[in-house]
Design a protein around this motif. Structure first.
Motif, PDB file in Angstrom:
ATOM      1  N   ASN A 322     104.835 -66.502  19.230  1.00 41.61           N
ATOM      2  CA  ASN A 322     103.901 -65.904  18.279  1.00 41.61           C
ATOM      3  C   ASN A 322     104.112 -64.390  18.294  1.00 41.61           C
ATOM      4  N   ILE A 323     104.759 -63.887  17.253  1.00 45.57           N
ATOM      5  CA  ILE A 323     105.097 -62.460  17.191  1.00 45.57           C
ATOM      6  C   ILE A 323     104.639 -61.856  15.867  1.00 45.57           C
ATOM      7  N   ILE A 324     103.517 -62.351  15.349  1.00 46.24           N
ATOM      8  CA  ILE A 324     103.051 -61.893  14.039  1.00 46.24           C
ATOM      9  C   ILE A 324     102.816 -60.379  14.015  1.00 46.24           C
ATOM     10  N   THR A 325     102.320 -59.816  15.132  1.00 45.21           N
ATOM     11  CA  THR A 325     102.079 -58.366  15.152  1.00 45.21           C
ATOM     12  C   THR A 325     103.388 -57.601  15.060  1.00 45.21           C
ATOM     13  N   GLU A 326     104.376 -57.984  15.874  1.00 40.51           N
ATOM     14  CA  GLU A 326     105.667 -57.293  15.855  1.00 40.51           C
ATOM     15  C   GLU A 326     106.397 -57.484  14.529  1.00 40.51           C
ATOM     16  N   VAL A 327     106.302 -58.695  13.967  1.00 45.63           N
ATOM     17  CA  VAL A 327     106.946 -58.955  12.679  1.00 45.63           C
ATOM     18  C   VAL A 327     106.286 -58.119  11.580  1.00 45.63           C
ATOM     19  N   SER A 328     104.982 -57.982  11.645  1.00 49.31           N
ATOM     20  CA  SER A 328     104.274 -57.151  10.663  1.00 49.31           C
ATOM     21  C   SER A 328     104.703 -55.693  10.782  1.00 49.31           C
ATOM     22  N   MET A 329     104.873 -55.223  12.023  1.00 48.48           N
ATOM     23  CA  MET A 329     105.386 -53.862  12.238  1.00 48.48           C
ATOM     24  C   MET A 329     106.767 -53.702  11.607  1.00 48.48           C
ATOM     25  N   ALA A 330     107.636 -54.694  11.855  1.00 46.93           N
ATOM     26  CA  ALA A 330     109.004 -54.623  11.338  1.00 46.93           C
ATOM     27  C   ALA A 330     109.015 -54.629   9.826  1.00 46.93           C
ATOM     28  N   LYS A 331     108.229 -55.520   9.227  1.00 52.41           N
ATOM     29  CA  LYS A 331     108.210 -55.607   7.769  1.00 52.41           C
ATOM     30  C   LYS A 331     107.731 -54.295   7.153  1.00 52.41           C
TER      31      LYS A 331
END
Length: 390
Positions: A322-331
């Motif tokens: 679960n990496i939704i926070t990091e993926v949101s940062m990347a996006k």
């Protein structure tokens, strides 16, 4: 056996196997023959022809992750990464295919009934069926405020409302539509359901094809629902859980968006380096000027940092973290970074960058749209702040 020599230099990434690289080479060769020569014409016409979708499907490139029983090959997410990157390498307007394959299809696979999976997914794989996701509405801002309603009556949902900026919407054979079904839900955004609506459903009509300044070949359209009669069996998952399903799929959607934006930035760097190596100013190659060298170094550094971050997230996503926070940062960061890179590349192209027949001009035109995918920058930043405990 297809040689991977031409791509090994560019793709020595730990999550890519020999099989991934062979898949990449096959897609690249296919697109060079079937997409690149016609891309300019598709841009003028404002859509990718259905015949091309079928060719993509015939070659086994669509939804390779779907299980064998439904016609896929049960491939891992690395194949989806390869597909998204190679489509973006040609041009952003091919992104609708990646959205179909790795954003919309997973909703059916994750939340659909056996009947729904058997009805739709095999045709997703072959390209016989083009899909769309209808979420955005004409009056919708950054807040979730779905006004399209679906009222159950006599075994059907009667759908009324309108959707706009629907990618693939003009040619879609099928669409997932977000509707309000529970008008007493607290908070109100919890009363959203997802319905599977076919193109010939009574009450559904398409408006004009939207001629956006960005990504003109995505077949973006308006959709209108006037007592659109949808069988209750076309409810995706459970009633009222639509937003929950969207949040569950958000990690992959935002990761795909980051991957595509990063490839667009990489392509802009490639185009710009080639241009300034051959173009002169004051009898001197532009590439020899220190300012140009400094700018190229800055761009290359940003791309390298972005690639390192995204590749780490791809590996984690492939293992189910679960990496939704990091993926949101990347996006959020990569889509904004790509916009900055676009401006720098246009400056190095000088006036030539604004010629419509120059690919860099299309890149510059298209680069802003991904910042609005899967939520505005402000919405994503608020999510990040919340998730880090602020």
């Amino acid at each position: 056996m297809v040689s991977t020599m031409a791509i090994n230099k560019d793709d020595s990434r730990s999550f890519l196997t020999e099989e991934h690289l062979l898949f990449k080479q096959s897609i690249r060769e296919f697109l060079a023959k079937e997409a690149v020569p016609f891309y300019d014409q598709w841009e003028k016409e404002g859509e990718i022809p259905c015949s091309f979708w079928e060719k993509v499907g015939d070659n086994g490139f669509l939804c390779p992750w779907i299980e064998v029983e439904l016609g896929g090959i049960g491939a891992d997410f690395g194949y989806s990464v390869v597909l998204a990157e190679e489509l973006e390498r040609v041009g952003s307007a091919l992104g609708g295919i990646s959205i179909h394959s790795d954003v919309i299809a997973p909703y059916i696979a994750s939340f659909g009934t056996i009947d729904q999976k058997q009805r739709y997914l095999p045709k997703f794989i072959t390209g016989e069926m083009i899909s769309a996701f209808a979420w955005t509405e004409p009056e919708m801002g950054s807040e979730i405020d779905i006004q399209t309603t679906a009222i159950k009556k006599d075994g059907y949902y009667l759908v009324n409302g309108a959707k706009t900026f629907v990618t693939n919407g003009f040619n879609a054979d099928f669409m997932i539509v977000a509707c309000k079904t529970d008008f007493n839900a607290v908070p109100p955004k919890d009363g959203i359901s997802l319905l599977l609506i076919d193109k010939d459903t009574p009450g559904l009509s398409r408006g004009r094809k939207l001629s956006k300044s960005e990504q003109g070949s995505l077949g973006t359209a308006e959709l209108f629902f006037d007592d659109d009669s949808v069988p209750v069996g076309n409810l995706l998952g459970e009633e009222g859980k639509g937003l929950s399903y969207i949040m569950q799929n958000l990690q992959q959607e935002r990761l795909i968006s980051a991957i595509r934006s990063l490839m667009a930035a990489k392509d802009m760097l490639h185009l710009t380096m080639n241009f300034i190596k051959r173009q002169k100013a004051f009898e001197k190659k532009i590439s020899k000027f220190k300012k140009a060298q400094s700018t190229i170094a800055e761009i290359a550094t940003d791309i390298h940092l972005g690639r390192t971050f995204v590749d780490e997230l791809i590996r984690k996503h492939m293992t189910g973290e679960n990496i939704i926070t990091e993926v949101s940062m990347a996006k959020q960061w990569i889509t904004e970074m790509s916009k900055r890179i676009s401006e720098k590349c246009m400056q190095l192209h000088d006036g030539y960058g604004y010629l419509e027949d120059e690919k860099i001009a299309r890149r510059h035109r298209d680069i802003s749209l991904p910042t609005f995918f899967t939520g505005t920058d402000e919405t994503i930043k608020i999510l990040i702040a919340k998730n880090i405990g602020f």
